[in-house]
Write a protein that holds these residues in place. Structure first.
Motif, PDB file in Angstrom:
ATOM      1  N   THR A  97       8.669  -6.703  -7.826  1.00 59.64           N
ATOM      2  CA  THR A  97       8.121  -7.370  -6.635  1.00 59.64           C
ATOM      3  C   THR A  97       8.738  -6.864  -5.345  1.00 59.64           C
ATOM      4  OG1 THR A  97       9.745  -9.170  -6.787  1.00 59.64           O
ATOM      5  CG2 THR A  97       7.636  -9.490  -7.919  1.00 59.64           C
ATOM      6  N   THR A 147      -0.136  -6.146  -7.476  1.00 61.63           N
ATOM      7  CA  THR A 147       0.766  -5.862  -6.358  1.00 61.63           C
ATOM      8  C   THR A 147       1.872  -6.912  -6.309  1.00 61.63           C
ATOM      9  OG1 THR A 147      -0.515  -7.205  -4.810  1.00 61.63           O
ATOM     10  CG2 THR A 147      -1.158  -4.891  -5.056  1.00 61.63           C
ATOM     11  N   ALA A 171       0.682 -15.729  -6.930  1.00 61.70           N
ATOM     12  CA  ALA A 171       0.190 -16.383  -8.149  1.00 61.70           C
ATOM     13  C   ALA A 171       1.285 -17.232  -8.780  1.00 61.70           C
ATOM     14  CB  ALA A 171      -0.302 -15.328  -9.142  1.00 61.70           C
ATOM     15  N   ARG A 193      -6.808  -9.005  -7.896  1.00 61.40           N
ATOM     16  CA  ARG A 193      -6.606  -8.240  -6.663  1.00 61.40           C
ATOM     17  C   ARG A 193      -5.646  -7.076  -6.853  1.00 61.40           C
ATOM     18  NH1 ARG A 193      -5.459 -11.829  -1.521  1.00 61.40           N
ATOM     19  NH2 ARG A 193      -5.808  -9.737  -0.639  1.00 61.40           N
ATOM     20  N   THR A 197       0.715 -10.216  -4.712  1.00 59.47           N
ATOM     21  CA  THR A 197      -0.185 -10.978  -5.573  1.00 59.47           C
ATOM     22  C   THR A 197       0.577 -11.703  -6.674  1.00 59.47           C
ATOM     23  OG1 THR A 197      -1.929  -9.355  -5.155  1.00 59.47           O
ATOM     24  CG2 THR A 197      -2.240 -10.828  -7.014  1.00 59.47           C
ATOM     25  N   GLY A 238      -3.306 -12.076 -10.991  1.00 60.33           N
ATOM     26  CA  GLY A 238      -2.861 -10.826 -10.386  1.00 60.33           C
ATOM     27  C   GLY A 238      -3.854  -9.696 -10.571  1.00 60.33           C
TER      28      GLY A 238
END
Length: 343
Positions: A92, A155, A162, A152, A158, A149
């Protein structure tokens, strides 16, 4: 030549630091074994360990049936949460990401609360039903996050968004269960969320240890790709790293690590956030050293918390989740101040 010598010296320094962390972990492991309501000296512990689990001596029975499973669970759960936290922070690119950030721990808590409320049992045992429900719920949350996730693209933003959605949703559901439950059931649910090593056993130690071993098997071969990803996503892609596939691998592995940890002893806060940062401060971003160091730091933090919990309580052991949360708050504040300064 000077760059090569500097690199070799840095590698030796990292190996030395990793060895010192291993020695500290061993010392804390022995100290935790020696601490408890029934006093066991160093000699009794060594004799009890050598006697084996089939010994009839009372001290050996205490050691093998209570102390050793609890200490091993603390070590392995700390290692699992730290390894999961490292993976989540890497994919992330967020220094404040942790198992709690993605909502997996709140999902496990909701699963446990649902099982307690419904009185779900396995082989007539409520604790087995609670563990199974928590584990299944944690994996279900992971599947939901991956599904959100994928809408979209996988990423970092995202995944975190989420996870935050799942976290708040299942926390609200758990609070609803507590509100509707009887006082006795509500107390059981709240007690489970504290993170208590007194629920430890050989099953919890084996589950966490197996998860750590699986995590190592899956993540260690990807150490180079993870190191490259920590430098930057575009740089990783330019070097041939399949970032989306790597994120999926790491997230799935972290999900298993978290589920295997919190399903047995409850929610343990801050270990997955703090331990990877401690490892990074000492060893840098090279995942070849960062992965084992994070595992060692996770075990160190939870063993130290277990030791403190035992020393602070005269009767029943203080829930270790309370200790890690109190100790983690100052670290989180320092981290936030540092992040603000860097901006």
């Amino acid at each position: 030549m000077s760059c090569h010598l500097h690199y070799r010296a840095a590698q030796r320094s990292r190996l030395l630091l990793t060895g010192l962390l291993g020695a500290l972990l061993a010392a804390l492991f022995f100290a935790d074994l020696a601490t408890g309501s029934s006093g066991l000296g160093r000699r009794e512990i060594i004799e009890g360990l050598l006697a084996g689990p089939g010994a009839e001596d009372p001290q050996a029975l205490i050691l093998w049936s209570l102390r050793l499973p609890m200490t091993l669970t603390a070590l392995c759960v700390g290692a699992a949460l730290s390894l999961a936290g490292l993976g989540i922070q890497t994919i992330t690119a967020n220094a404040l990401a942790s198992p709690s950030t993605l909502g997996i721990t709140s999902g496990a808590s909701f699963g446990a609360a649902l099982a307690i409320t419904a009185g779900a049992t396995i082989a007539g045992e409520l604790w087995l039903g609670t563990i199974a429900a928590a584990f299944a719920a944690a994996l279900l949350i992971c599947a939901l996050i991956l599904a959100l996730g994928s809408l979209r693209g996988m990423t970092p933003a995202t995944l975190i968004l989420a996870g935050i959605i799942m976290n708040f949703f299942f926390m609200a559901l758990q609070q609803l269960l507590v509100y509707l439950a009887s006082p006795e059931t509500a107390q059981l649910i709240n007690g489970w969320t504290f993170g208590n090593l007194e629920r430890s056993g050989w099953l919890s130690a084996a589950a966490a240890a197996g998860a750590v071993l699986l995590g190592l098997v899956l993540l260690a071969p990807a150490a180079w790709q993870l190191t490259t990803l920590s430098i930057g996503e575009e740089r990783a892609k330019s070097l041939g790293v399949k970032v989306a596939r790597l994120r999926l691998l790491v997230f799935t592995t972290a999900s298993i690590l978290i589920a295997a940890s919190v399903s047995f002893i409850g929610t343990i806060g801050f270990v997955g956030l703090v331990a990877p940062h401690c490892a990074k401060l000492l060893l840098g971003d090279d995942q070849r050293f960062l992965i084992p160091a994070s595992i060692l730091f996770g075990g160190i933090i939870l063993l130290l918390s277990s030791l403190i919990a035992k020393l602070l309580s005269s009767g029943a052991m203080l829930p270790v989740g309370i200790v890690t949360s109190i100790a983690g708050v100052p670290f989180l504040l320092i981290l936030l101040l540092r992040s603000r300064r860097d901006c």
